[in-house]
Motif scaffolding. Sequence first.
Motif, mmCIF file in Angstrom:
data_model
loop_
_atom_site.group_PDB
_atom_site.id
_atom_site.type_symbol
_atom_site.label_atom_id
_atom_site.label_comp_id
_atom_site.label_asym_id
_atom_site.label_seq_id
_atom_site.Cartn_x
_atom_site.Cartn_y
_atom_site.Cartn_z
ATOM 1 N N TYR A 516 12.332 41.952 48.619
ATOM 2 C CA TYR A 516 12.781 41.775 49.960
ATOM 3 C C TYR A 516 13.752 43.351 49.826
ATOM 4 C CZ TYR A 516 11.824 37.801 51.869
ATOM 5 O OH TYR A 516 11.241 36.384 52.468
ATOM 6 N N THR A 517 14.126 43.998 48.686
ATOM 7 C CA THR A 517 15.101 45.111 48.256
ATOM 8 C C THR A 517 13.695 46.406 49.166
ATOM 9 O OG1 THR A 517 16.833 44.230 46.479
ATOM 10 C CG2 THR A 517 16.605 47.161 46.595
ATOM 11 N N LEU A 520 13.202 46.157 52.401
ATOM 12 C CA LEU A 520 14.366 46.649 53.794
ATOM 13 C C LEU A 520 14.353 47.964 53.691
ATOM 14 C CD1 LEU A 520 17.384 44.287 53.024
ATOM 15 C CD2 LEU A 520 16.335 44.274 54.797
ATOM 16 N N PRO A 580 19.593 41.631 54.546
ATOM 17 C CA PRO A 580 20.758 41.976 53.653
ATOM 18 C C PRO A 580 21.445 41.012 53.566
ATOM 19 C CG PRO A 580 20.110 43.744 55.470
ATOM 20 C CD PRO A 580 19.589 42.016 55.952
ATOM 21 N N TRP A 581 21.963 40.232 53.809
ATOM 22 C CA TRP A 581 23.304 39.539 54.162
ATOM 23 C C TRP A 581 22.033 37.672 53.558
ATOM 24 C CZ3 TRP A 581 28.205 38.643 54.144
ATOM 25 C CH2 TRP A 581 29.147 37.709 54.127
ATOM 26 N N TYR A 584 22.307 38.918 50.316
ATOM 27 C CA TYR A 584 23.576 39.017 49.436
ATOM 28 C C TYR A 584 24.407 37.786 48.724
ATOM 29 C CZ TYR A 584 29.019 39.120 49.180
ATOM 30 O OH TYR A 584 29.865 39.302 49.059
ATOM 31 N N ILE A 592 22.202 46.036 48.268
ATOM 32 C CA ILE A 592 22.275 45.712 49.027
ATOM 33 C C ILE A 592 22.254 45.995 50.245
ATOM 34 C CG2 ILE A 592 21.763 43.299 49.750
ATOM 35 C CD1 ILE A 592 18.527 43.770 49.599
ATOM 36 N N LEU A 593 23.706 45.434 50.708
ATOM 37 C CA LEU A 593 24.839 45.560 51.952
ATOM 38 C C LEU A 593 25.168 46.958 52.472
ATOM 39 C CD1 LEU A 593 27.493 42.394 51.406
ATOM 40 C CD2 LEU A 593 24.746 42.537 52.495
ATOM 41 N N LYS A 595 23.361 49.652 51.603
ATOM 42 C CA LYS A 595 22.162 50.801 51.496
ATOM 43 C C LYS A 595 21.086 50.231 52.700
ATOM 44 C CE LYS A 595 19.850 51.472 46.843
ATOM 45 N NZ LYS A 595 18.756 51.390 46.741
ATOM 46 N N ASN A 596 21.504 49.508 53.713
ATOM 47 C CA ASN A 596 21.652 48.994 54.655
ATOM 48 C C ASN A 596 21.878 48.742 56.260
ATOM 49 O OD1 ASN A 596 18.400 48.286 54.279
ATOM 50 N ND2 ASN A 596 19.157 47.147 52.603
#
Length: 917
Positions: A516-517, A520, A580-581, A584, A592-593, A595-596
Amino acid sequence: MRKLSICWLLLLLCQFALAAGGSSVLPQHLRCEYLINPTGIDELKPRLSWTLKATDTTAFAQRQTAYCILVASSEEELKNNKGNLWSSGWINSADMQHIVYKGKPLESDKRYYWKVCVKDEKNMVSAWSPIAVWATGLLKRDDWKASWIGSDEVYRPGPTSNISYPWFRKTFELTGSPQTANIFVASVGYHEVYVNGYRVGEDVLAPAVTDHAKRARYVTYDIARFLKPGKNVIGLWLGTSWSIFGPYITPDKPNTPIVMAQANIYTGASNPLIIKTDDTWKTHPSPNMLLETWDFARLGGEQWDANKEISDWNTLSCNEQSWKQATVYHPQLILSAQMVEPNRVLTSIKPVSIEARADGSYRVDMGVNFAGWTSIKLKGQPGDKITFQYSEREQMDMTFNLHSAYIIGKEGKGTFKNRFNYSSGRWITIKGLSYKPSLDDIEGWLVRTNYESATSFKCSDSLQNWMYDRIRWTYENLSLGGYVVDCPQRERLGYGGDAHATCETGMFNYHLGAFYTKWLEDWRDVQGTESIVGNMYDTAFAHKAVMSGRYLHKGILPHTAPTFSGGGGPSWGGIVVSLPWYVYQQEGDKRILEKNFEMITLWLEFLDTQTKDNLLQRFGGKWDFLGDWLWPNATAEGMNNDSPQTLCLNNSYRVYNLRTAAKIARVLGNKAKAEEWEKKAKLAAAAIHNKFYNEGDDNYSDGSMANLAAALLAEIPPANIRPLVMKQLENDILVKYNGHIHVGITGGALLFKLLRDEGRDDLIYSMTSQTTYPSWGYMKANGATTIWEMWEKDLPGHSLLHSSYLYPGAWYINGVAGIRQDPSSGNGYRKFIVRPPHLQADQISWANTSYESSAGTIKTDWHRTGQQLVLKVTIPPNCTATIDMPEKVLMNGQVLKKKSAKGYELPAGSYILVSEP
């Protein structure tokens, strides 16, 4: 000297701890950027993670109080406890995920060996973990010396415009045996690598699917063991695939597969011998070619002509006389390492029957619907063309134009096997054979991204077990190439709306942090471009700044990534806030929060431009404002649903986006943004309630199940009204629809998310236990082996292997197993909740689950007899769990006292708890 002394002291402490009985925990399952021993990464500050194993499984309250990490340039250095690149020293912390490397700056094409030891709750030092490693790729653009090359055969659209899959080769000499040698391969289109005739690696359909209008991903291969002193040859084989995908067409790239590869070979000297792609490479068409094109419902297959085989094409003995010089191209692409697991050939599938038909064809039943490869042994006369048609439907020879072919060579026999495409279906129709093949002649395989399974689950209800198994199988068949497609046979597009139906199911069942990284990043790449619906090969159509006269805001998102095409609505682009949430929450991944966050901000700004008086207005073309999708009987009612009820749902979804984004902002310490989004959410919620609430019925807009779920999840109803709206939703499920579901993809994902959060296992069970239309049990009763696109089966234009209704897959772990992340924790599952489901013994009487969370393996095993519940739970080291059970709970015959209003708080260990009615 000081660092060396620290290392020796650590060694002595470890030896002392072992002699004294040792630590209560051992570090295990080491990962770097979510991956196990990754090669060729380009993250300059990689993060290291581990979990802990209890040395005594009968003990309790094991935890980590400190850690020490060593990173070295060689395994020998590390075995001697020398961290010549980084010695963290003792860090007093319980953290064991996403520890940022803080050693010497990383260099290109180097290996980094690492290990960790920890202190336990008694300050005892553990043994060192096993040694793990990561290897860097080419970290700077200047490190690349290679050029992009391809053949001069360019694809031109048309119904019969096939294109060969080209070979490339380069001969060179080595003066000695290589000590290390890596080749870095970036391609637009799939690739395979060969050295001296040997295939390198087990990856297939490489690289992961990427927005080739902007980026190319490279894969790193260790080729040292294939090289020898003297002459050597490197071969590259390219497949067309995504290189001719319409949305990726740009003026700087040819409409043909291209590759850039660079081998760095060290034979002892400090500087490597560099073998790079350039115009000195030779190229030749391979016997394999694309059939059809790479477009909506025309993803075709591949044709192998055995008469064109050159058995030694990738060896030194090959005669290059007929080979052409490779063509150099100059695309402007960002080069990135592939930071996600590769595609692999996995589960073997054997046919169950073969039918000889009156027209001379043979129909093979593979027994299960799947996406992947097939291998078929063949015999015939030289020149005979054998064709294969793939179908999801028993009554049709071919669905979605998936077909392949094999031309028999002079030997009169051969084997067709996929290489640069894949099929999807259950049945294969073989034409052109003069004999009936045997079952042993045919084999299939699932092909998917090679992430690891994290979960096992079983319960007392056979239908729920069937659903869980088929939902997982369907998810696996949808996740080829580092993203989740809607369907693998018709579109292969990464829809954001469908992602709501799949992402939490995926994360509760597999290790998907890297997956998922990567996806995104794909969404960040496509932001600023509207979705493309129409002729994908009209290059003037792709990537327009203005479409249908509409202004293109830089925050707009297409409905799919990295694929641009397809229709959708606000909840399609809005996945960039939710996903992203969710990651997390599952992984405790703050980066990840970060970066997005810009993408999230721009998306919400785009929605603001479409908002008037705090209400989102209908925007875009016919396919740009979808709400729920494919609810029961949707085709009869008009699937686009261009109506006020869609306006209500999309407004509610915008509020859900705003509230989620505000939570993200608070985690990141951005108080101003959090307050801004919270204020907008509050104003929008009031406007939605005023405009769409039906006071007499306690519902919203048309009173649909989707609108009720969306309003409740987004917290639209005022606090005093919320219980009434929730009661209305309950009535809809149990009374109006007689226990059945009445939502589609997006509405269903929102509904199940709401009911899981609310603990309404009873309502979910009602919908998942039905066997009549519409239900998963109806699919089972109608012979389904995968989850369908629609609740209806008999609409041939729709898929029978689809992402639509996979959302129960999260409930089995989050609801039936009762394993829930504690929302007050920012450390993944270091704190979690166990809440056995609110179900009766005649519904589900027992469930057994093992879940490898980000913090370790959580196990729950419960059974219910009448009103009594017995729960066995295992809490991994360094974790605490809140057990949410009835008021009176016994442990070892003693009444357990609640430590908080939420329930009974327990440290690491294994427990048996008994509730008393």
